[in-house]
Design a protein around this motif. Structure first.
Motif, PDB file in Angstrom:
ATOM      1  N   GLN A  56      34.271  33.772  42.621  1.00 38.03           N
ATOM      2  CA  GLN A  56      33.473  34.612  41.743  1.00 38.03           C
ATOM      3  C   GLN A  56      32.189  35.057  42.427  1.00 38.03           C
ATOM      4  O   GLN A  56      31.715  34.414  43.368  1.00 38.03           O
ATOM      5  CB  GLN A  56      33.142  33.860  40.459  1.00 38.03           C
ATOM      6  CG  GLN A  56      32.143  32.725  40.640  1.00 38.03           C
ATOM      7  CD  GLN A  56      31.910  31.947  39.358  1.00 38.03           C
ATOM      8  OE1 GLN A  56      32.849  31.508  38.727  1.00 38.03           O
ATOM      9  NE2 GLN A  56      30.658  31.778  38.987  1.00 38.03           N
ATOM     10  N   PHE A  57      31.654  36.153  41.958  1.00 40.00           N
ATOM     11  CA  PHE A  57      30.345  36.597  42.420  1.00 40.00           C
ATOM     12  C   PHE A  57      29.610  37.224  41.241  1.00 40.00           C
ATOM     13  O   PHE A  57      30.232  37.678  40.270  1.00 40.00           O
ATOM     14  CB  PHE A  57      30.454  37.577  43.594  1.00 40.00           C
ATOM     15  CG  PHE A  57      31.182  38.855  43.280  1.00 40.00           C
ATOM     16  CD1 PHE A  57      30.498  39.989  42.866  1.00 40.00           C
ATOM     17  CD2 PHE A  57      32.565  38.924  43.410  1.00 40.00           C
ATOM     18  CE1 PHE A  57      31.171  41.159  42.585  1.00 40.00           C
ATOM     19  CE2 PHE A  57      33.250  40.102  43.128  1.00 40.00           C
ATOM     20  CZ  PHE A  57      32.555  41.229  42.719  1.00 40.00           C
ATOM     21  N   THR A  58      28.298  37.226  41.347  1.00 37.61           N
ATOM     22  CA  THR A  58      27.459  37.672  40.238  1.00 37.61           C
ATOM     23  C   THR A  58      26.620  38.870  40.659  1.00 37.61           C
ATOM     24  O   THR A  58      26.076  38.904  41.763  1.00 37.61           O
ATOM     25  CB  THR A  58      26.522  36.538  39.780  1.00 37.61           C
ATOM     26  OG1 THR A  58      27.309  35.403  39.411  1.00 37.61           O
ATOM     27  CG2 THR A  58      25.689  36.969  38.585  1.00 37.61           C
ATOM     28  N   ASP A  66      23.219  39.511  33.721  1.00 36.87           N
ATOM     29  CA  ASP A  66      24.073  39.626  34.900  1.00 36.87           C
ATOM     30  C   ASP A  66      25.510  39.845  34.465  1.00 36.87           C
ATOM     31  O   ASP A  66      25.840  39.772  33.279  1.00 36.87           O
ATOM     32  CB  ASP A  66      23.978  38.375  35.778  1.00 36.87           C
ATOM     33  CG  ASP A  66      24.287  37.095  35.019  1.00 36.87           C
ATOM     34  OD1 ASP A  66      25.355  37.028  34.362  1.00 36.87           O
ATOM     35  OD2 ASP A  66      23.482  36.146  35.076  1.00 36.87           O
ATOM     36  N   VAL A  67      26.343  40.144  35.445  1.00 37.57           N
ATOM     37  CA  VAL A  67      27.780  40.279  35.213  1.00 37.57           C
ATOM     38  C   VAL A  67      28.494  39.422  36.258  1.00 37.57           C
ATOM     39  O   VAL A  67      28.310  39.624  37.463  1.00 37.57           O
ATOM     40  CB  VAL A  67      28.254  41.747  35.327  1.00 37.57           C
ATOM     41  CG1 VAL A  67      29.764  41.829  35.058  1.00 37.57           C
ATOM     42  CG2 VAL A  67      27.499  42.636  34.362  1.00 37.57           C
ATOM     43  N   ILE A  68      29.287  38.455  35.793  1.00 39.14           N
ATOM     44  CA  ILE A  68      30.067  37.620  36.702  1.00 39.14           C
ATOM     45  C   ILE A  68      31.449  38.244  36.874  1.00 39.14           C
ATOM     46  O   ILE A  68      32.074  38.669  35.892  1.00 39.14           O
ATOM     47  CB  ILE A  68      30.195  36.183  36.166  1.00 39.14           C
ATOM     48  CG1 ILE A  68      28.819  35.575  35.894  1.00 39.14           C
ATOM     49  CG2 ILE A  68      30.962  35.316  37.156  1.00 39.14           C
ATOM     50  CD1 ILE A  68      28.873  34.184  35.306  1.00 39.14           C
ATOM     51  N   HIS A  69      31.902  38.308  38.131  1.00 45.50           N
ATOM     52  CA  HIS A  69      33.219  38.860  38.442  1.00 45.50           C
ATOM     53  C   HIS A  69      34.142  37.744  38.942  1.00 45.50           C
ATOM     54  O   HIS A  69      33.739  36.915  39.756  1.00 45.50           O
ATOM     55  CB  HIS A  69      33.112  39.928  39.536  1.00 45.50           C
ATOM     56  CG  HIS A  69      32.290  41.118  39.135  1.00 45.50           C
ATOM     57  ND1 HIS A  69      30.940  41.056  38.911  1.00 45.50           N
ATOM     58  CD2 HIS A  69      32.654  42.409  38.913  1.00 45.50           C
ATOM     59  CE1 HIS A  69      30.490  42.263  38.574  1.00 45.50           C
ATOM     60  NE2 HIS A  69      31.512  43.091  38.571  1.00 45.50           N
ATOM     61  N   TYR A  70      35.370  37.741  38.458  1.00 41.33           N
ATOM     62  CA  TYR A  70      36.379  36.765  38.878  1.00 41.33           C
ATOM     63  C   TYR A  70      37.611  37.530  39.357  1.00 41.33           C
ATOM     64  O   TYR A  70      38.498  37.856  38.565  1.00 41.33           O
ATOM     65  CB  TYR A  70      36.787  35.850  37.718  1.00 41.33           C
ATOM     66  CG  TYR A  70      35.669  35.132  37.013  1.00 41.33           C
ATOM     67  CD1 TYR A  70      35.321  33.831  37.353  1.00 41.33           C
ATOM     68  CD2 TYR A  70      34.968  35.751  35.977  1.00 41.33           C
ATOM     69  CE1 TYR A  70      34.300  33.164  36.683  1.00 41.33           C
ATOM     70  CE2 TYR A  70      33.951  35.089  35.311  1.00 41.33           C
ATOM     71  CZ  TYR A  70      33.625  33.805  35.670  1.00 41.33           C
ATOM     72  OH  TYR A  70      32.616  33.141  35.005  1.00 41.33           O
ATOM     73  N   PRO A  71      37.695  37.843  40.660  1.00 40.35           N
ATOM     74  CA  PRO A  71      38.872  38.571  41.158  1.00 40.35           C
ATOM     75  C   PRO A  71      39.990  37.618  41.582  1.00 40.35           C
ATOM     76  O   PRO A  71      39.739  36.449  41.912  1.00 40.35           O
ATOM     77  CB  PRO A  71      38.309  39.319  42.368  1.00 40.35           C
ATOM     78  CG  PRO A  71      37.226  38.407  42.881  1.00 40.35           C
ATOM     79  CD  PRO A  71      36.650  37.702  41.666  1.00 40.35           C
ATOM     80  N   ALA A  72      41.207  38.108  41.563  1.00 42.00           N
ATOM     81  CA  ALA A  72      42.355  37.315  42.027  1.00 42.00           C
ATOM     82  C   ALA A  72      43.525  38.249  42.292  1.00 42.00           C
ATOM     83  O   ALA A  72      43.620  39.345  41.722  1.00 42.00           O
ATOM     84  CB  ALA A  72      42.747  36.257  40.997  1.00 42.00           C
ATOM     85  N   VAL A  73      44.408  37.808  43.185  1.00 41.03           N
ATOM     86  CA  VAL A  73      45.647  38.525  43.459  1.00 41.03           C
ATOM     87  C   VAL A  73      46.799  37.629  43.031  1.00 41.03           C
ATOM     88  O   VAL A  73      46.833  36.441  43.360  1.00 41.03           O
ATOM     89  CB  VAL A  73      45.780  38.875  44.961  1.00 41.03           C
ATOM     90  CG1 VAL A  73      47.088  39.614  45.222  1.00 41.03           C
ATOM     91  CG2 VAL A  73      44.599  39.710  45.411  1.00 41.03           C
ATOM     92  N   LEU A  74      47.732  38.197  42.258  1.00 39.79           N
ATOM     93  CA  LEU A  74      48.904  37.457  41.795  1.00 39.79           C
ATOM     94  C   LEU A  74      50.149  38.096  42.403  1.00 39.79           C
ATOM     95  O   LEU A  74      50.794  38.945  41.785  1.00 39.79           O
ATOM     96  CB  LEU A  74      48.973  37.493  40.255  1.00 39.79           C
ATOM     97  CG  LEU A  74      47.703  37.059  39.527  1.00 39.79           C
ATOM     98  CD1 LEU A  74      47.839  37.286  38.024  1.00 39.79           C
ATOM     99  CD2 LEU A  74      47.379  35.605  39.811  1.00 39.79           C
ATOM    100  N   LYS A  83      38.341  39.810  36.256  1.00 39.69           N
ATOM    101  CA  LYS A  83      37.701  39.541  34.966  1.00 39.69           C
ATOM    102  C   LYS A  83      36.202  39.736  35.152  1.00 39.69           C
ATOM    103  O   LYS A  83      35.632  39.243  36.125  1.00 39.69           O
ATOM    104  CB  LYS A  83      37.992  38.109  34.508  1.00 39.69           C
ATOM    105  CG  LYS A  83      37.229  37.691  33.262  1.00 39.69           C
ATOM    106  CD  LYS A  83      37.498  36.229  32.925  1.00 39.69           C
ATOM    107  CE  LYS A  83      36.605  35.752  31.798  1.00 39.69           C
ATOM    108  NZ  LYS A  83      36.796  34.314  31.505  1.00 39.69           N
ATOM    109  N   VAL A  84      35.591  40.456  34.236  1.00 43.54           N
ATOM    110  CA  VAL A  84      34.156  40.637  34.268  1.00 43.54           C
ATOM    111  C   VAL A  84      33.579  40.061  32.980  1.00 43.54           C
ATOM    112  O   VAL A  84      34.143  40.224  31.905  1.00 43.54           O
ATOM    113  CB  VAL A  84      33.751  42.123  34.430  1.00 43.54           C
ATOM    114  CG1 VAL A  84      34.196  42.652  35.774  1.00 43.54           C
ATOM    115  CG2 VAL A  84      34.316  42.974  33.308  1.00 43.54           C
TER     116      VAL A  84
END
Length: 199
Positions: A56-58, A66-74, A83-84
């Motif tokens: 994640q990064f903010t 702030d906005v936290i981002h949760y990226p992933a590859v499936l 996910k933001v």
């Protein structure tokens, strides 16, 4: 779960689907029915081990928040997801906190779904915490405490009661516990919630 969400048609857009908050409420009973209990071995399934997740990064916002981002590859689902979760302080009242997940096809690059992930975040958080607690609690444990009894706290208590039906949950909230669910005892203060009488 990804395939279930993508196929659930609530509102269809030009290139994908918008899955609203109430649709997540319809999906949550499936999580509550008992499918949440997985062995640690199953939680380490190959599809999860091979899903690249850069972490994640903010992003800080002007004026606070702030906005936290949760990226992933499936790869197994041919999907990229992000996910933001915006946190927007409001000087006049409680901060606005939401959660949104977008799924993008790795084949076409087009969005597959936009998901209001607020309720699923509550269920996921409570389920994973309860699984962890179930592994760490002694087999004969009879009491557990839940500190904070809002929407997320109630979900924690519900999952713990599902995994350990004989477990008594003591709940404490600084704002008070208006109504405790079955098997949950409202504690008057923090000390009462976490102190176990041994006699």
């Amino acid at each position: 779960m990804v395939r279930t969400i993508v196929r659930k048609k609530v509102a269809t857009g030009v290139n994908g689907q918008y899955i609203a908050h109430h649709a997540c409420d319809q999906l949550s009973p499936r999580l509550r029915a008992g499918r949440s209990r997985r062995s640690p071995r199953r939680l380490r399934a190959p599809s999860l081990r091979t899903a690249p997740s850069p972490g994640q990064f903010t992003v800080d916002l002007p004026g606070g928040g702030d906005v936290i981002h949760y990226p992933a590859v499936l790869p197994h689902a041919d999907v990229y997801s992000v996910k933001v979760s915006p946190y927007l302080p409001d000087p006049a009242g409680p901060a606005v906190v939401t959660a949104w997940t977008m799924l993008v096809s790795l084949s076409t690059g087009k969005p597959l779904a936009l998901l209001d992930a607020t309720e699923l975040t509550v269920e996921r958080t409570a389920a994973t915490t309860a699984l962890t607690a179930d592994l760490l609690l002694p087999p004969g444990a009879r009491t557990a405490a839940v500190i904070g009894y809002g929407r997320i706290g109630r979900a924690h208590a519900r999952y713990l009661r599902h995994l350990r039906p004989g477990l008594t949950i003591r709940a404490f909230s600084p704002k008070g516990v208006d109504e405790a669910d079955d098997g949950v005892q409202a504690a008057a203060n923090l000390e009462d919630a976490v102190t176990v009488q041994t006699w």
